[in-house]
Design a protein around this motif. Structure first.
Motif, PDB file in Angstrom:
ATOM      1  N   HIS A 259      55.534  20.677  -4.182  1.00  0.00           N
ATOM      2  CA  HIS A 259      55.904  20.964  -2.659  1.00  0.00           C
ATOM      3  C   HIS A 259      56.594  22.469  -3.322  1.00  0.00           C
ATOM      4  O   HIS A 259      56.220  22.993  -2.210  1.00  0.00           O
ATOM      5  CB  HIS A 259      56.395  20.179  -2.973  1.00  0.00           C
ATOM      6  CG  HIS A 259      55.957  18.868  -3.055  1.00  0.00           C
ATOM      7  ND1 HIS A 259      54.367  18.099  -1.485  1.00  0.00           N
ATOM      8  CD2 HIS A 259      55.259  17.177  -3.454  1.00  0.00           C
ATOM      9  CE1 HIS A 259      54.295  16.908  -1.904  1.00  0.00           C
ATOM     10  NE2 HIS A 259      54.654  16.658  -2.918  1.00  0.00           N
TER      11      HIS A 259
ATOM     12  N   ARG B 168      53.555  25.386  -3.873  1.00  0.00           N
ATOM     13  CA  ARG B 168      53.060  25.696  -2.367  1.00  0.00           C
ATOM     14  C   ARG B 168      54.359  26.626  -1.590  1.00  0.00           C
ATOM     15  O   ARG B 168      53.673  27.362  -0.709  1.00  0.00           O
ATOM     16  CB  ARG B 168      52.548  24.349  -1.888  1.00  0.00           C
ATOM     17  CG  ARG B 168      51.227  23.885  -2.311  1.00  0.00           C
ATOM     18  CD  ARG B 168      50.954  22.934  -1.912  1.00  0.00           C
ATOM     19  NE  ARG B 168      49.412  22.560  -2.302  1.00  0.00           N
ATOM     20  CZ  ARG B 168      49.412  21.123  -2.565  1.00  0.00           C
ATOM     21  NH1 ARG B 168      49.919  19.969  -1.605  1.00  0.00           N
ATOM     22  NH2 ARG B 168      48.051  21.071  -3.236  1.00  0.00           N
ATOM     23  N   ALA B 169      55.264  25.535  -1.541  1.00  0.00           N
ATOM     24  CA  ALA B 169      55.824  26.519  -0.291  1.00  0.00           C
ATOM     25  C   ALA B 169      56.821  28.152  -0.837  1.00  0.00           C
ATOM     26  O   ALA B 169      56.336  29.011   0.167  1.00  0.00           O
ATOM     27  CB  ALA B 169      57.129  26.166  -0.058  1.00  0.00           C
TER      28      ALA B 169
ATOM     29  N   ILE C 149      53.500  29.584  -0.173  1.00  0.00           N
ATOM     30  CA  ILE C 149      53.715  30.757   1.230  1.00  0.00           C
ATOM     31  C   ILE C 149      54.087  32.024   1.534  1.00  0.00           C
ATOM     32  O   ILE C 149      53.529  32.857   2.438  1.00  0.00           O
ATOM     33  CB  ILE C 149      53.825  29.377   2.101  1.00  0.00           C
ATOM     34  CG1 ILE C 149      52.898  27.779   1.849  1.00  0.00           C
ATOM     35  CG2 ILE C 149      53.481  29.779   3.775  1.00  0.00           C
ATOM     36  CD1 ILE C 149      52.954  26.834   3.168  1.00  0.00           C
TER      37      ILE C 149
ATOM     38  N   GLU D 186      61.239  20.041   2.637  1.00  0.00           N
ATOM     39  CA  GLU D 186      60.097  20.496   3.318  1.00  0.00           C
ATOM     40  C   GLU D 186      58.802  20.259   3.526  1.00  0.00           C
ATOM     41  O   GLU D 186      58.127  19.519   4.761  1.00  0.00           O
ATOM     42  CB  GLU D 186      60.664  21.422   4.143  1.00  0.00           C
ATOM     43  CG  GLU D 186      62.333  22.101   4.739  1.00  0.00           C
ATOM     44  CD  GLU D 186      62.312  20.611   5.583  1.00  0.00           C
ATOM     45  OE1 GLU D 186      61.686  20.375   7.233  1.00  0.00           O
ATOM     46  OE2 GLU D 186      63.834  20.373   5.914  1.00  0.00           O
ATOM     47  N   MET D 187      58.436  20.514   2.629  1.00  0.00           N
ATOM     48  CA  MET D 187      57.111  20.485   2.504  1.00  0.00           C
ATOM     49  C   MET D 187      56.012  19.030   2.137  1.00  0.00           C
ATOM     50  O   MET D 187      55.170  18.656   2.190  1.00  0.00           O
ATOM     51  CB  MET D 187      56.453  21.267   0.535  1.00  0.00           C
ATOM     52  CG  MET D 187      57.238  22.578   1.264  1.00  0.00           C
ATOM     53  SD  MET D 187      56.238  23.603   2.350  1.00  0.00           S
ATOM     54  CE  MET D 187      54.524  23.877   1.340  1.00  0.00           C
TER      55      MET D 187
ATOM     56  N   VAL E 283      48.945  26.980   4.104  1.00  0.00           N
ATOM     57  CA  VAL E 283      48.509  27.578   2.807  1.00  0.00           C
ATOM     58  C   VAL E 283      46.546  28.221   3.125  1.00  0.00           C
ATOM     59  O   VAL E 283      46.975  29.358   2.794  1.00  0.00           O
ATOM     60  CB  VAL E 283      48.451  25.866   2.431  1.00  0.00           C
ATOM     61  CG1 VAL E 283      47.248  26.338   0.776  1.00  0.00           C
ATOM     62  CG2 VAL E 283      49.114  25.858   0.943  1.00  0.00           C
TER      63      VAL E 283
ATOM     64  N   VAL F 298      51.688  22.144   6.546  1.00  0.00           N
ATOM     65  CA  VAL F 298      51.774  22.745   4.632  1.00  0.00           C
ATOM     66  C   VAL F 298      50.531  23.332   4.230  1.00  0.00           C
ATOM     67  O   VAL F 298      50.103  24.035   4.156  1.00  0.00           O
ATOM     68  CB  VAL F 298      52.461  21.806   3.874  1.00  0.00           C
ATOM     69  CG1 VAL F 298      51.904  22.430   2.350  1.00  0.00           C
ATOM     70  CG2 VAL F 298      53.502  21.665   3.718  1.00  0.00           C
TER      71      VAL F 298
END
Length: 188
Positions: free
Chosen positions: A96, A99-100, A103, A145-146, A157, A153
Protein backbone atom coordinates in the motif's frame (compact mmCIF):
# COMPACT_ATOMS: atom_id res chain seq x y z
CA UNK A 1 -0.42 -19.63 24.52
CA UNK A 2 -2.07 -22.67 25.97
CA UNK A 3 0.94 -24.82 25.03
CA UNK A 4 3.22 -22.32 26.86
CA UNK A 5 5.78 -22.74 24.10
CA UNK A 6 6.98 -19.14 24.44
CA UNK A 7 8.00 -19.85 28.02
CA UNK A 8 10.50 -22.43 26.79
CA UNK A 9 14.10 -21.36 26.20
CA UNK A 10 14.26 -22.84 22.72
CA UNK A 11 11.67 -25.41 21.66
CA UNK A 12 12.62 -27.94 19.00
CA UNK A 13 11.40 -27.55 15.42
CA UNK A 14 9.44 -30.81 15.83
CA UNK A 15 7.52 -29.48 18.83
CA UNK A 16 6.78 -26.19 17.10
CA UNK A 17 5.67 -28.01 13.96
CA UNK A 18 3.20 -30.14 15.96
CA UNK A 19 1.73 -26.96 17.43
CA UNK A 20 1.58 -25.17 14.08
CA UNK A 21 -0.24 -28.12 12.49
CA UNK A 22 -3.09 -27.86 14.99
CA UNK A 23 -6.07 -25.89 13.67
CA UNK A 24 -6.75 -22.51 15.23
CA UNK A 25 -10.08 -20.85 15.80
CA UNK A 26 -10.01 -17.33 14.36
CA UNK A 27 -13.19 -15.25 14.39
CA UNK A 28 -15.24 -18.37 15.01
CA UNK A 29 -13.83 -20.49 12.19
CA UNK A 30 -11.11 -23.12 11.98
CA UNK A 31 -7.96 -22.19 10.08
CA UNK A 32 -4.67 -23.97 9.52
CA UNK A 33 -1.23 -22.41 9.57
CA UNK A 34 0.53 -22.27 6.21
CA UNK A 35 3.99 -23.80 5.82
CA UNK A 36 4.29 -25.32 9.33
CA UNK A 37 7.55 -27.18 8.61
CA UNK A 38 9.44 -24.11 7.36
CA UNK A 39 7.97 -21.78 9.98
CA UNK A 40 8.77 -24.25 12.79
CA UNK A 41 12.45 -24.33 11.76
CA UNK A 42 12.58 -20.54 11.49
CA UNK A 43 10.91 -20.05 14.87
CA UNK A 44 13.22 -22.52 16.59
CA UNK A 45 16.35 -20.88 15.16
CA UNK A 46 15.04 -17.42 16.02
CA UNK A 47 14.18 -18.41 19.59
CA UNK A 48 17.70 -19.86 19.99
CA UNK A 49 19.18 -16.60 18.67
CA UNK A 50 17.07 -14.53 21.06
CA UNK A 51 18.29 -16.63 23.97
CA UNK A 52 21.94 -16.52 22.86
CA UNK A 53 22.17 -12.83 21.99
CA UNK A 54 21.07 -9.58 23.56
CA UNK A 55 20.10 -7.31 20.68
CA UNK A 56 20.98 -3.65 20.63
CA UNK A 57 18.40 -1.16 21.84
CA UNK A 58 19.42 1.26 19.06
CA UNK A 59 16.61 1.07 16.48
CA UNK A 60 18.75 0.68 13.34
CA UNK A 61 21.16 -1.80 14.93
CA UNK A 62 18.20 -3.79 16.24
CA UNK A 63 16.51 -3.77 12.84
CA UNK A 64 19.72 -4.87 11.11
CA UNK A 65 20.18 -7.71 13.62
CA UNK A 66 16.56 -8.83 13.26
CA UNK A 67 17.05 -9.03 9.49
CA UNK A 68 19.72 -11.70 10.05
CA UNK A 69 17.16 -14.01 11.66
CA UNK A 70 15.46 -16.64 9.49
CA UNK A 71 12.10 -15.59 8.15
CA UNK A 72 12.45 -11.93 9.11
CA UNK A 73 12.77 -9.54 6.21
CA UNK A 74 13.13 -5.77 6.16
CA UNK A 75 9.42 -4.97 6.52
CA UNK A 76 8.92 -7.29 9.50
CA UNK A 77 12.13 -6.09 11.16
CA UNK A 78 11.04 -2.47 10.69
CA UNK A 79 7.60 -3.27 12.08
CA UNK A 80 9.14 -4.80 15.22
CA UNK A 81 11.42 -1.78 15.70
CA UNK A 82 8.54 0.65 15.15
CA UNK A 83 6.46 -1.15 17.77
CA UNK A 84 9.30 -0.69 20.25
CA UNK A 85 9.97 2.94 19.31
CA UNK A 86 7.28 4.92 17.47
CA UNK A 87 9.82 7.63 16.56
CA UNK A 88 12.36 5.25 14.99
CA UNK A 89 13.65 6.35 11.57
CA UNK A 90 12.51 3.24 9.75
CA UNK A 91 9.82 2.79 7.13
CA UNK A 92 7.32 -0.04 7.03
CA UNK A 93 7.02 -0.41 3.28
CA UNK A 94 4.17 -2.71 2.35
CA UNK A 95 2.38 -2.81 -0.98
CA UNK A 96 0.00 0.00 0.00
CA UNK A 97 2.79 2.43 0.92
CA UNK A 98 4.85 1.42 -2.10
CA UNK A 99 1.91 2.07 -4.44
CA UNK A 100 1.28 5.47 -2.85
CA UNK A 101 4.92 6.40 -3.37
CA UNK A 102 4.79 5.16 -6.96
CA UNK A 103 1.73 7.30 -7.66
CA UNK A 104 3.61 10.29 -6.20
CA UNK A 105 6.59 9.54 -8.43
CA UNK A 106 8.83 8.95 -5.41
CA UNK A 107 9.34 5.23 -6.18
CA UNK A 108 9.67 3.67 -9.61
CA UNK A 109 7.41 0.90 -10.81
CA UNK A 110 8.96 -2.54 -11.10
CA UNK A 111 10.85 -2.55 -7.81
CA UNK A 112 11.95 -5.85 -6.33
CA UNK A 113 11.76 -6.54 -2.62
CA UNK A 114 13.72 -7.18 -0.51
CA UNK A 115 16.53 -6.15 -2.90
CA UNK A 116 15.35 -2.53 -3.26
CA UNK A 117 14.05 -2.04 0.30
CA UNK A 118 16.99 0.05 1.56
CA UNK A 119 16.87 2.41 -1.42
CA UNK A 120 13.10 2.77 -1.16
CA UNK A 121 13.40 3.42 2.56
CA UNK A 122 16.04 6.10 1.98
CA UNK A 123 13.70 7.86 -0.47
CA UNK A 124 10.77 7.52 1.93
CA UNK A 125 12.75 8.89 4.90
CA UNK A 126 13.93 11.83 2.78
CA UNK A 127 10.32 12.52 1.76
CA UNK A 128 9.08 12.39 5.37
CA UNK A 129 11.87 14.81 6.35
CA UNK A 130 10.84 17.20 3.56
CA UNK A 131 7.27 17.10 4.83
CA UNK A 132 8.35 17.48 8.47
CA UNK A 133 6.43 14.33 9.40
CA UNK A 134 7.60 11.33 11.37
CA UNK A 135 8.13 8.32 9.09
CA UNK A 136 5.71 6.28 11.19
CA UNK A 137 2.95 8.85 10.85
CA UNK A 138 3.50 9.12 7.11
CA UNK A 139 3.57 5.41 6.34
CA UNK A 140 0.56 4.79 8.62
CA UNK A 141 -1.46 7.52 6.87
CA UNK A 142 -0.47 6.25 3.41
CA UNK A 143 -1.24 2.66 4.38
CA UNK A 144 -4.67 3.59 5.70
CA UNK A 145 -5.68 5.78 2.77
CA UNK A 146 -4.45 3.31 0.15
CA UNK A 147 -6.11 0.38 1.89
CA UNK A 148 -9.58 1.94 2.23
CA UNK A 149 -9.84 3.13 -1.37
CA UNK A 150 -8.87 0.16 -3.60
CA UNK A 151 -10.81 1.36 -6.65
CA UNK A 152 -9.30 4.84 -6.49
CA UNK A 153 -5.86 3.30 -5.99
CA UNK A 154 -6.22 1.08 -9.05
CA UNK A 155 -7.28 4.07 -11.15
CA UNK A 156 -4.39 6.20 -9.82
CA UNK A 157 -1.85 3.46 -10.52
CA UNK A 158 -3.21 3.06 -14.05
CA UNK A 159 -3.17 6.83 -14.59
CA UNK A 160 0.40 7.03 -13.26
CA UNK A 161 1.36 4.66 -16.05
CA UNK A 162 2.34 1.59 -14.08
CA UNK A 163 4.91 -0.28 -16.08
CA UNK A 164 8.05 -2.20 -15.39
CA UNK A 165 10.14 0.80 -16.46
CA UNK A 166 10.85 3.31 -13.69
CA UNK A 167 9.50 6.79 -14.39
CA UNK A 168 12.56 8.36 -12.76
CA UNK A 169 16.19 7.53 -12.26
CA UNK A 170 16.25 5.25 -9.21
CA UNK A 171 19.09 5.47 -6.72
CA UNK A 172 19.80 6.28 -3.10
CA UNK A 173 18.96 9.88 -2.25
CA UNK A 174 21.45 12.48 -1.18
CA UNK A 175 19.38 15.55 -0.45
CA UNK A 176 17.88 15.91 -3.93
CA UNK A 177 14.52 17.59 -4.26
CA UNK A 178 11.37 15.66 -5.16
CA UNK A 179 11.06 17.75 -8.33
CA UNK A 180 14.56 16.66 -9.35
CA UNK A 181 13.64 13.05 -8.69
CA UNK A 182 10.45 13.30 -10.69
CA UNK A 183 12.08 15.21 -13.57
CA UNK A 184 15.80 14.29 -13.53
CA UNK A 185 16.56 16.01 -16.84
CA UNK A 186 15.18 19.39 -15.80
CA UNK A 187 17.24 22.02 -14.03
CA UNK A 188 15.13 22.48 -10.93
Amino acid sequence: REARVLALIAPSPARLERLLRQPLTVNGRQVRYRFPVVKAKQLSLTMHALNDHTPSSHPIALRDWLRTLPGIGPKTASWIVRNRDARARVAILDIHVIRACQILGLFPFGVQLPRDYNRLEAAFLWFSDQLGVLPGDLDAAMWYEMRVAPTLVAEAVEKAGASTEPPVEFHALSGRSLATLMHPHMNV
